[in-house]
Design an enzyme around this catalytic site. Structure first.
Site, PDB file in Angstrom:
ATOM      1  N   LYS A   1       0.832  -1.209   0.000  1.00 23.41           N
ATOM      2  CA  LYS A   1       0.000   0.000   0.000  1.00 23.41           C
ATOM      3  C   LYS A   1       0.874   1.270   0.000  1.00 23.41           C
ATOM      4  O   LYS A   1       0.665   2.167  -0.802  1.00 23.41           O
ATOM      5  CB  LYS A   1      -0.934   0.027   1.226  1.00 23.41           C
ATOM      6  CG  LYS A   1      -1.884  -1.156   1.312  1.00 23.41           C
ATOM      7  CD  LYS A   1      -2.903  -1.001   2.440  1.00 23.41           C
ATOM      8  CE  LYS A   1      -2.318  -1.010   3.834  1.00 23.41           C
ATOM      9  NZ  LYS A   1      -1.682  -2.291   4.229  1.00 23.41           N
TER      10      LYS A   1
ATOM     11  N   ARG B   1      -9.512   0.889   9.204  1.00 29.39           N
ATOM     12  CA  ARG B   1      -9.000  -0.440   9.555  1.00 29.39           C
ATOM     13  C   ARG B   1     -10.090  -1.306  10.187  1.00 29.39           C
ATOM     14  O   ARG B   1      -9.857  -2.471  10.463  1.00 29.39           O
ATOM     15  CB  ARG B   1      -7.897  -0.318  10.612  1.00 29.39           C
ATOM     16  CG  ARG B   1      -6.503   0.026  10.149  1.00 29.39           C
ATOM     17  CD  ARG B   1      -5.711  -1.140   9.712  1.00 29.39           C
ATOM     18  NE  ARG B   1      -4.339  -1.318  10.106  1.00 29.39           N
ATOM     19  CZ  ARG B   1      -3.265  -0.641   9.698  1.00 29.39           C
ATOM     20  NH1 ARG B   1      -3.375   0.411   8.954  1.00 29.39           N
ATOM     21  NH2 ARG B   1      -2.054  -1.011  10.041  1.00 29.39           N
TER      22      ARG B   1
ATOM     23  N   ARG C   1      11.434  -5.146   4.793  1.00 27.23           N
ATOM     24  CA  ARG C   1      11.121  -3.743   4.513  1.00 27.23           C
ATOM     25  C   ARG C   1      12.067  -2.785   5.252  1.00 27.23           C
ATOM     26  O   ARG C   1      12.334  -2.956   6.439  1.00 27.23           O
ATOM     27  CB  ARG C   1       9.673  -3.508   4.972  1.00 27.23           C
ATOM     28  CG  ARG C   1       9.134  -2.150   4.727  1.00 27.23           C
ATOM     29  CD  ARG C   1       7.657  -2.168   4.587  1.00 27.23           C
ATOM     30  NE  ARG C   1       6.948  -2.513   5.829  1.00 27.23           N
ATOM     31  CZ  ARG C   1       5.623  -2.591   5.895  1.00 27.23           C
ATOM     32  NH1 ARG C   1       4.891  -2.370   4.829  1.00 27.23           N
ATOM     33  NH2 ARG C   1       5.046  -2.912   7.028  1.00 27.23           N
TER      34      ARG C   1
ATOM     35  N   ARG D   1      11.286  -0.547  10.590  1.00 25.13           N
ATOM     36  CA  ARG D   1      10.235  -0.131  11.524  1.00 25.13           C
ATOM     37  C   ARG D   1      10.241  -1.027  12.754  1.00 25.13           C
ATOM     38  O   ARG D   1      10.465  -2.224  12.648  1.00 25.13           O
ATOM     39  CB  ARG D   1       8.867  -0.262  10.845  1.00 25.13           C
ATOM     40  CG  ARG D   1       8.457   0.966  10.103  1.00 25.13           C
ATOM     41  CD  ARG D   1       7.230   0.732   9.294  1.00 25.13           C
ATOM     42  NE  ARG D   1       6.150   0.078  10.027  1.00 25.13           N
ATOM     43  CZ  ARG D   1       4.919  -0.066   9.527  1.00 25.13           C
ATOM     44  NH1 ARG D   1       4.648   0.400   8.332  1.00 25.13           N
ATOM     45  NH2 ARG D   1       3.984  -0.668  10.221  1.00 25.13           N
TER      46      ARG D   1
ATOM     47  N   ARG E   1      -0.372  -8.648  13.624  1.00 27.07           N
ATOM     48  CA  ARG E   1      -0.888  -7.661  12.658  1.00 27.07           C
ATOM     49  C   ARG E   1      -1.710  -8.348  11.567  1.00 27.07           C
ATOM     50  O   ARG E   1      -2.722  -7.818  11.124  1.00 27.07           O
ATOM     51  CB  ARG E   1       0.278  -6.856  12.067  1.00 27.07           C
ATOM     52  CG  ARG E   1       0.853  -5.892  13.119  1.00 27.07           C
ATOM     53  CD  ARG E   1       2.215  -5.392  12.749  1.00 27.07           C
ATOM     54  NE  ARG E   1       2.220  -4.612  11.529  1.00 27.07           N
ATOM     55  CZ  ARG E   1       3.301  -4.446  10.767  1.00 27.07           C
ATOM     56  NH1 ARG E   1       4.445  -5.013  11.088  1.00 27.07           N
ATOM     57  NH2 ARG E   1       3.229  -3.719   9.694  1.00 27.07           N
TER      58      ARG E   1
HETATM   59  P1  AMP Z   1       0.782   0.711   9.221  1.00 27.61           P
HETATM   60  O1  AMP Z   1       1.940   1.607   8.988  1.00 27.61           O
HETATM   61  O2  AMP Z   1      -0.428   1.099   8.421  1.00 27.61           O
HETATM   62  O3  AMP Z   1       1.118  -0.753   9.066  1.00 27.61           O
HETATM   63  O4  AMP Z   1       0.354   0.902  10.759  1.00 27.61           O
HETATM   64  C1  AMP Z   1       1.258   0.609  11.819  1.00 27.61           C
HETATM   65  C2  AMP Z   1       0.504   0.488  13.123  1.00 27.61           C
HETATM   66  O5  AMP Z   1      -0.154   1.733  13.421  1.00 27.61           O
HETATM   67  C3  AMP Z   1      -0.614  -0.540  13.133  1.00 27.61           C
HETATM   68  O6  AMP Z   1      -0.140  -1.852  13.433  1.00 27.61           O
HETATM   69  C4  AMP Z   1      -1.517   0.006  14.232  1.00 27.61           C
HETATM   70  O7  AMP Z   1      -0.975  -0.244  15.504  1.00 27.61           O
HETATM   71  C5  AMP Z   1      -1.441   1.499  13.996  1.00 27.61           C
HETATM   72  N1  AMP Z   1      -2.470   1.973  13.018  1.00 27.61           N
HETATM   73  C6  AMP Z   1      -2.265   2.464  11.753  1.00 27.61           C
HETATM   74  N2  AMP Z   1      -3.419   2.814  11.169  1.00 27.61           N
HETATM   75  C7  AMP Z   1      -4.396   2.532  12.077  1.00 27.61           C
HETATM   76  C8  AMP Z   1      -5.819   2.653  12.066  1.00 27.61           C
HETATM   77  N3  AMP Z   1      -6.475   3.119  10.984  1.00 27.61           N
HETATM   78  N4  AMP Z   1      -6.493   2.266  13.182  1.00 27.61           N
HETATM   79  C9  AMP Z   1      -5.857   1.797  14.271  1.00 27.61           C
HETATM   80  N5  AMP Z   1      -4.513   1.630  14.338  1.00 27.61           N
HETATM   81  C10 AMP Z   1      -3.782   2.003  13.262  1.00 27.61           C
END
Ligand code: AMP
Length: 216
Positions: free
Chosen positions: A13, A88, A127, A160, A171
């Site tokens: 994404k 999400r 990554r 990360r 996740r």
């Molecule tokens: P990402 O970079 O999108 O993989 O997000 C990393 C982490 O941020 C996720 O594992 C969640 O802990 C938190 N996170 C990101 N977007 C959301 C969302 N829309 N709702 C809740 N937690 C989020």
């Protein structure tokens, strides 16, 4: 265009959003990036979010919605945006409607980047982000020249905190249990476009732009 990117962690994404942003002027709005920034700056929202993020769990809806409201209120999103990693869960999807209505906008499409679960883990553990440019790279898949270009320029390849084996399973489980239900939700609204997320970055990008009617 105003687009939502759906798909499991590691589906590509962020990578595809960065390219759409560069080539089509849409702004990438990643709640993950907004949250990581809040954690780095030590804001109250960041302090509340950190433990959940480290565990690979979802941060509470009120924190995420506040960040989204603020970000979508900024003038640069008027040219179009890609929501990457938001919504999400169902509650967030239902809250998005009024937020968009408030700024006089509506979604044009929801893209599901479909990738086999086996491939996801390799993508996630490999990554890295270049500390100089913010470019997303992968130690398993990116051309060596691109990885070297970052380090030769004095940058480092940063992983990360939540891209580790221990957190990934959680996740992926959260995706299956909470996020995947948005696929039928957006299908019913007639917005869903499925894009096969397997293969190289260019291949996926070309499928994506075709699906969005942006292909040259
Ligand atoms: P990402 O970079 O999108 O993989 O997000 C990393 C982490 O941020 C996720 O594992 C969640 O802990 C938190 N996170 C990101 N977007 C959301 C969302 N829309 N709702 C809740 N937690 C989020």
């Amino acid at each position: 265009m105003r687009i939502v990117f759906l798909g499991p962690p590691g589906a590509g994404k962020g990578t595809q959003a960065q390219r759409l942003m560069a080539e089509h002027g849409m702004v990438q709005v990643s709640t993950g990036d907004l949250l990581r920034d809040a954690v780095r700056r030590g804001t109250p929202a960041g302090l509340r979010a950190k433990a959940k993020m480290d565990a690979g769990a979802l941060v509470s809806d009120d924190i995420v919605l506040e960040l989204i409201r603020e970000r979508l209120g900024a003038p640069d999103t008027r040219r179009g945006f890609i929501l990457d990693g938001f919504p999400r869960n169902l509650a967030q999807a239902e809250a998005l409607g009024p937020v968009l209505a408030g700024i006089g906008q509506a979604l044009d499409a929801v893209v599901l980047l479909d990738v086999d679960l086996d491939i996801l883990k390799k993508r996630i553990t490999g990554r890295r982000t270049c500390s100089l440019t913010g470019k997303l790279l992968n130690i398993h898949f990116s051309p060596q020249a691109e990885l070297d270009a970052c380090t030769a320029a004095g940058g480092t390849l940063v992983q990360r905190a939540d891209d580790n084996e221990a957190t990934i399973d959680n996740r992926l489980r959260v995706y299956r249990e909470q996020t995947e239900q948005l696929v039928p939700y957006y299908q019913k609204l007639g917005l869903l476009r499925r894009v096969a997320g397997e293969g190289g970055m260019d291949e996926v990008y070309s499928r994506l732009t075709q699906a969005l009617g942006l292909a040259a």
